[in-house]
Design a protein around this motif. Structure first.
Motif, PDB file in Angstrom:
ATOM      1  N   GLY B 300       0.806  -1.222  -0.055  1.00 62.38           N
ATOM      2  CA  GLY B 300       0.009  -0.136  -0.050  1.00 62.38           C
ATOM      3  C   GLY B 300       0.893   1.080   0.014  1.00 62.38           C
ATOM      4  O   GLY B 300       1.550   1.454   0.763  1.00 62.38           O
ATOM      5  N   ILE B 301       0.142   1.857  -0.559  1.00 59.34           N
ATOM      6  CA  ILE B 301       1.097   3.805  -0.588  1.00 59.34           C
ATOM      7  C   ILE B 301       0.271   4.838   0.543  1.00 59.34           C
ATOM      8  O   ILE B 301      -0.915   4.508  -0.065  1.00 59.34           O
ATOM      9  N   SER B 302       0.512   4.645   1.640  1.00 57.98           N
ATOM     10  CA  SER B 302      -0.503   5.909   1.778  1.00 57.98           C
ATOM     11  C   SER B 302       0.540   7.665   1.622  1.00 57.98           C
ATOM     12  O   SER B 302       1.308   8.105   1.627  1.00 57.98           O
ATOM     13  N   ALA B 303      -0.281   8.923   2.255  1.00 58.21           N
ATOM     14  CA  ALA B 303       0.091   9.976   2.225  1.00 58.21           C
ATOM     15  C   ALA B 303      -0.612  10.615   2.691  1.00 58.21           C
ATOM     16  O   ALA B 303      -1.588  10.588   3.023  1.00 58.21           O
ATOM     17  N   ASP B 304       0.318  11.821   3.459  1.00 52.08           N
ATOM     18  CA  ASP B 304      -0.241  12.581   4.335  1.00 52.08           C
ATOM     19  C   ASP B 304       0.472  14.127   4.531  1.00 52.08           C
ATOM     20  O   ASP B 304       1.154  14.161   4.374  1.00 52.08           O
ATOM     21  N   SER B 305      -0.542  15.056   4.504  1.00 52.10           N
ATOM     22  CA  SER B 305      -0.106  16.304   4.197  1.00 52.10           C
ATOM     23  C   SER B 305       0.188  16.748   6.240  1.00 52.10           C
ATOM     24  O   SER B 305      -0.482  16.620   7.172  1.00 52.10           O
ATOM     25  N   GLY B 306       0.500  18.217   5.948  1.00 52.66           N
ATOM     26  CA  GLY B 306       0.557  18.796   7.158  1.00 52.66           C
ATOM     27  C   GLY B 306       1.916  18.478   7.957  1.00 52.66           C
ATOM     28  O   GLY B 306       1.644  18.831   9.379  1.00 52.66           O
ATOM     29  N   PHE B 307       2.771  18.594   7.237  1.00 51.53           N
ATOM     30  CA  PHE B 307       4.412  18.421   7.828  1.00 51.53           C
ATOM     31  C   PHE B 307       5.151  19.964   7.997  1.00 51.53           C
ATOM     32  O   PHE B 307       4.938  20.326   6.964  1.00 51.53           O
ATOM     33  N   SER B 308       5.631  20.082   8.559  1.00 49.80           N
ATOM     34  CA  SER B 308       6.642  21.494   8.772  1.00 49.80           C
ATOM     35  C   SER B 308       8.036  20.473   8.612  1.00 49.80           C
ATOM     36  O   SER B 308       8.358  19.614   9.571  1.00 49.80           O
ATOM     37  N   THR B 309       9.010  21.699   8.124  1.00 48.69           N
ATOM     38  CA  THR B 309      10.105  21.239   8.859  1.00 48.69           C
ATOM     39  C   THR B 309      11.459  22.020   9.583  1.00 48.69           C
ATOM     40  O   THR B 309      11.159  23.107   9.189  1.00 48.69           O
TER      41      THR B 309
END
Lengths: 454, 454
Positions: B300-309
Motif C-alpha cells: 500500500g501507499i499512504s500519503a498525508d499532508s500537514g508537515f513542517s520542517t
C-alpha cells in the motif's frame, strides 16, 4: 595578497623547499607563507611531529632525551645543510628545543602541546632563513607576537575573534611573512595546538584576517578528485566546487583539507585553491561560493566504511514525546556522536562510527535502552559503509535520486539506508561494506563517465 | 471463538443493528460482541458521543441539561422503538444518564470520561436486549465486573496486564457477551476512557484475553485499500497484509483501525479481519503475521499532508556530541513530537506535524536554537506531505527504491526528503504538498496497475 600554506611533504627536504621558494618567487602576491612541520620524504620516513611525540614521551617518563632530541635536530640540520644555510639556524632550533624541554611538566597536555608545536615553529624559522638567503626577504612571525589568540583548556583550541583583528596587521609588512601553522596562544600566553593537520586552519585564519585574494593550500596532489583514486580508476579532477560541496565531501574521507579550515576562508569570502607543490603548473581545485552546475550536477562521490547501526523499535514510539532525546542522551553519556537517524513509525536506527563502540559500551547501551526506554527490540549491527553523492545540483534535479538508485540496483546490492533532505547538496546511501566498492564504481560510471566521453 | 467489534455506523440505527444481529447469528463462533456508541445515520447526523460532549459542557457550566439529555435519550428511544423493544431499556438508559450527571464534577476530566463512556455502555445494553429479544441469548457485560483494569491519571488510559487474565473468563460463558468499547476502570474503580476510537482497542484486548481464533473489526468499508480512494481512482483491495504493514500504513491516514488496537491482537497472535457490516459477504482485509510477498512487494501507499520542517545548520555540527539531544530537548519543552530527522554533515532537519506548531512556538524554538545551540542558520518551512510506500518486500528488493524514484521523477516533482533504513517495510518520501496527489498516483500506477491487468 595571497596566503600560501605548504604541507608536511612540501617542507620535508631541501629539494622540496626549493620548489616552495620557486612557487613563492613566481608570484609577488604570495606575501604570507604558512608552513607545517617537515613530513615524510619517502614512504617509510618518519614525520618530525612523530619524532617530537617520541621526544615528549621520553621527557615525560623521565628517560634520557638526548637520542630523540638529536634525531629531531638532525632532520633540520640535513635540510639546512643541503640548502647551504649556516650553522646558526640549526643552533637556534637546538636551543629552542632544549628550552622547551625545560618547561613545566605538571600539565602533561600543555607540555606536549608546546613541544609538538616546535615542529611547525622551527620549520617556519628555517623557511624564513632560506627565502632570505636566496634574495626573497622574509621574516619568521611568532604567533604570540602576531596575536593568534586561542581559547584555553579543556576546549579544543579555536581562534578567538580578536585574532582576526590582530593578524590583519600582516598585510602591512614589506617582507614575506613566514608563519608556523598548527598553534596559537591563549590570552594568558599559554601555547595551545589545533587538531592534527591544523596548519590548514592557521592558513585559513590568516587568509581571512588579511582579506587575501586567495588562500592557496599546497599539498602533494594535483587536485581533489571526483572519487577516491584507490577505489575508482582514473577519476576526473574537480576544477571548481563550492565550499558546501567541499564540506559535504569531507564527510567520508576526502581528507585533503582539515575540517575546520574551510570556515574562516568561507566567512571572509576568500576563494581557496588546492594545489600541488610538485606540479604547480596544474591549475588545482578551486573552492568558491558559487559555480555553474549546468553540466555537472554531481561534483563528487565519497565513500567511507566503519559504520554501525543501533536499531531500536517500540510500539507507538512516534507518539512518545522525548523518546529520541532520551536515546541520544544514552549515547551522549557514552561520549558517542552519531551521523544519521533514519526512522520508521515504531522504530529508528542511529548510524554511528564503529570506532566509538566497544563490546562493553554496546552492552551498556542495549541494557539502558531496554530498561530505561522500555524498547521492544534493540540491537547493534556493524560493517556498514556510507556512500555520499555530493553536488549543488542535488536539490533541483529530481532525476538524480532516480539515476543513483537505478545505478545501485544494477549492481544487485541492497540499499540499507537512504538519507536525503536536510543538506541541499548531498544524498547519502548506507550499504553493506562488501558492496561499497562496486556501488561507488557504478555511481561514478553513471555520473562521470558520460562527461569524459564528451 | 471470535470477537466481533462493531463501529459507530454499525450500531447507529435499527436498520444497522438488524445487520449486526444477522452477522452474529450467522456464525456461532461469534461469542463476544464489542460495540461503539451509535454513530451517524447520514452525513449531517450527530454522533451520540458528540451529543454527550454537549451534555457534559452544559452540566459543567451549570446550564440546564434537560434539552441535551433528552436528545441523547431520544436517539436510543428511536432505535429501541424501531427494534420493537419495550420501554424498559430506554428507562434504564435514562436513569443511567441521570445518575452519571449526579457524579462529582470536581475533576472535570473524570466527570467527562464517565459521561462520554455512557455512549458505548448504553449501546451495549441495547444490543444485548435486542439480541436476546430475537432469540440470541446475550448478556451486557460491565467492564468493571469483568475486570478491564486500566491505569490512572495523568497517563493516557491503557489496560494493565491483569486485565487479560480477568477477561479470559469470558470464554466460559454460555450466552453471547456484549461488551461496551472505549473504557475501563482503574484498580480504585474510577472509570477511564481510551482515546477516541478506542472501542477497537477494547475488542483487541478481549480477543487477546480469550485467545480468539479471530478478531473481526466491522466497519463501513469492505476492506483496506492499497491507496486512499479519495486520491486514487478505484484502488485495489488489500486481501491480506502483515501487522507491520498495517502499522506502517497507519502513519499517514489509513485510519481504519485505532493505532493502539493492533498490539494486543498481534502479541497474542490473533489474526485480525477488517470487514463491512453493510456487506458481510465481502472477505475483507486479513491482518496476519506473515504473507507471501512474491507477487506484491508493495502492499500500500499512504500519503498525508500537514508537515513542517525545522532546518538547523551549524558548522562542524557532526562533531558536537549532544547537539541532536539538545535540539530534541527544545522541542520536548514545547511538547512537540517529531517524525523524522534527515541530516547532512553540518545540518539537520526535523520533520514535525504542523498542527503542533504556532507562530509563538516557532519563534521560541528558533530563538532558543540560535541562542543556546549557537546555530548558524535556523528556519521552519511548512506545506510538506509525506508519501509512504509500505511492503514486506521493501527490504529484499533493491529495485524498489529505483522504481519509486523513477516514478516520482516522471511527475517532474522534486523529492524534498527520502527516509529509508530503519523500518524494513517502509520507504518515506517528503514532497511539497502541491505535488502529493500526482506523486501518489504515479507511484500507484508503478506498483499496482500492472497487477490489475494480470
Amino acid at each position: 595578497m595571497k596566503v600560501c600554506k605548504f604541507g608536511g611533504t612540501s617542507v620535508a627536504s631541501a629539494k622540496q623547499l626549493k620548489k616552495v621558494a620557486a612557487i613563492v618567487k613566481e608570484d609577488p602576491a604570495r606575501q604570507i607563507v604558512v608552513v607545517s612541520a617537515p613530513g615524510k620524504r619517502y614512504e617509510e620516513d618518519e614525520k618530525v611531529t612523530d619524532m617530537l611525540i617520541k621526544l615528549v614521551q621520553a621527557a615525560l617518563s623521565g628517560e634520557d632525551v638526548s637520542h630523540p632530541l638529536e634525531a629531531v635536530v638532525e632532520r633540520y640540520a640535513i635540510i639546512a645543510g643541503e640548502l647551504g644555510l649556516g650553522k646558526e639556524i640549526v643552533e637556534t632550533i637546538e636551543a629552542d628545543l632544549e628550552k622547551r624541554l625545560q618547561e613545566d611538566k605538571q600539565n602533561a597536555a600543555l607540555f606536549t602541546d608546546q613541544l609538538k608545536a616546535s615542529g611547525e615553529d622551527n620549520s617556519a624559522k628555517l623557511v624564513a632563513a632560506y627565502l632570505t638567503s636566496i634574495g626573497l626577504p622574509a621574516s619568521y612571525i611568532n604567533p604570540k607576537d602576531a596575536g593568534l589568540v586561542v581559547n584555553g583548556l579543556p576546549d579544543r583550541a579555536q581562534a578567538l575573534p580578536e585574532s582576526y583583528t590582530n593578524l590583519s596587521a600582516l598585510n602591512r609588512r614589506d617582507t614575506i611573512s613566514v608563519f608556523p601553522g598548527f598553534f596559537g596562544y591563549t590570552r594568558e600566553g599559554v601555547l595551545r595546538t589545533f587538531e592534527r593537520g591544523g596548519s590548514d586552519i592557521t592558513g585559513s585564519i590568516l587568509a581571512a584576517s588579511v582579506k587575501a585574494e586567495m588562500y592557496e593550500n599546497f599539498t602533494d596532489v594535483d587536485c581533489v578528485f571526483a572519487a577516491n583514486p584507490r577505489s575508482v580508476e582514473n577519476p576526473v579532477e574537480i576544477e571548481q566546487m563550492t565550499y558546501r560541496e567541499m564540506r559535504e565531501l569531507s564527510y567520508a574521507g576526502f581528507a585533503v583539507l582539515h575540517d575546520e579550515a574551510l570556515m574562516p576562508a568561507y566567512k571572509a569570502a576568500v576563494p581557496l585553491c588546492i594545489k600541488n607543490t610538485n606540479n604547480p603548473k596544474s591549475s588545482g581545485t578551486m573552492i568558491v561560493a558559487e559555480r555553474d552546475i549546468s553540466n555537472r550536477p554531481v561534483i563528487g562521490i565519497s565513500a567511507d566504511s566503519g559504520f554501525s547501526t543501533l536499531y531500536v523499535s517500540k510500539y507507538l514510539m512516534n507518539r512518545e514525546i522525548g523518546f529520541g532525546r532520551k536515546l541520544l542522551q544514552i549515547l551522549e553519556d557514552e561520549q558517542i556522536s552519531y551521523e544519521h537517524i533514519p526512522s520508521g513509525i515504531d522504530n529508528l536506527s542511529v548510524i554511528i562510527r564503529s570506532h566509538q563502540l566497544s563490546p562493553e559500551k554496546e552492552a551498556r547501551i542495549i541494557e539502558r535502552v531496554k530498561n530505561e526506554l522500555y524498547a521492544d527490540d534493540v540491537h547493534i549491527r556493524s560493517e556498514f559503509s556510507m556512500v555520499v553523492l555530493v553536488g549543488e545540483g542535488m536539490n533541483n534535479s529530481t532525476g538524480l535520486a532516480a539515476r543513483a538508485t537505478d545505478a545501485i540496483a544494477r549492481t544487485g546490492a541492497n540499499i540499507e539506508m537512504i538519507n536525503q533532505g536536510s543538506s541541499e547538496v548531498s544524498l547519502v546511501f548506507g550499504v553493506l561494506k562488501k558492496d561499497e566498492k562496486k556501488i561507488l564504481n557504478e555511481l561514478y560510471k553513471e555520473f562521470f563517465e558520460a562527461a569524459i566521453v564528451v
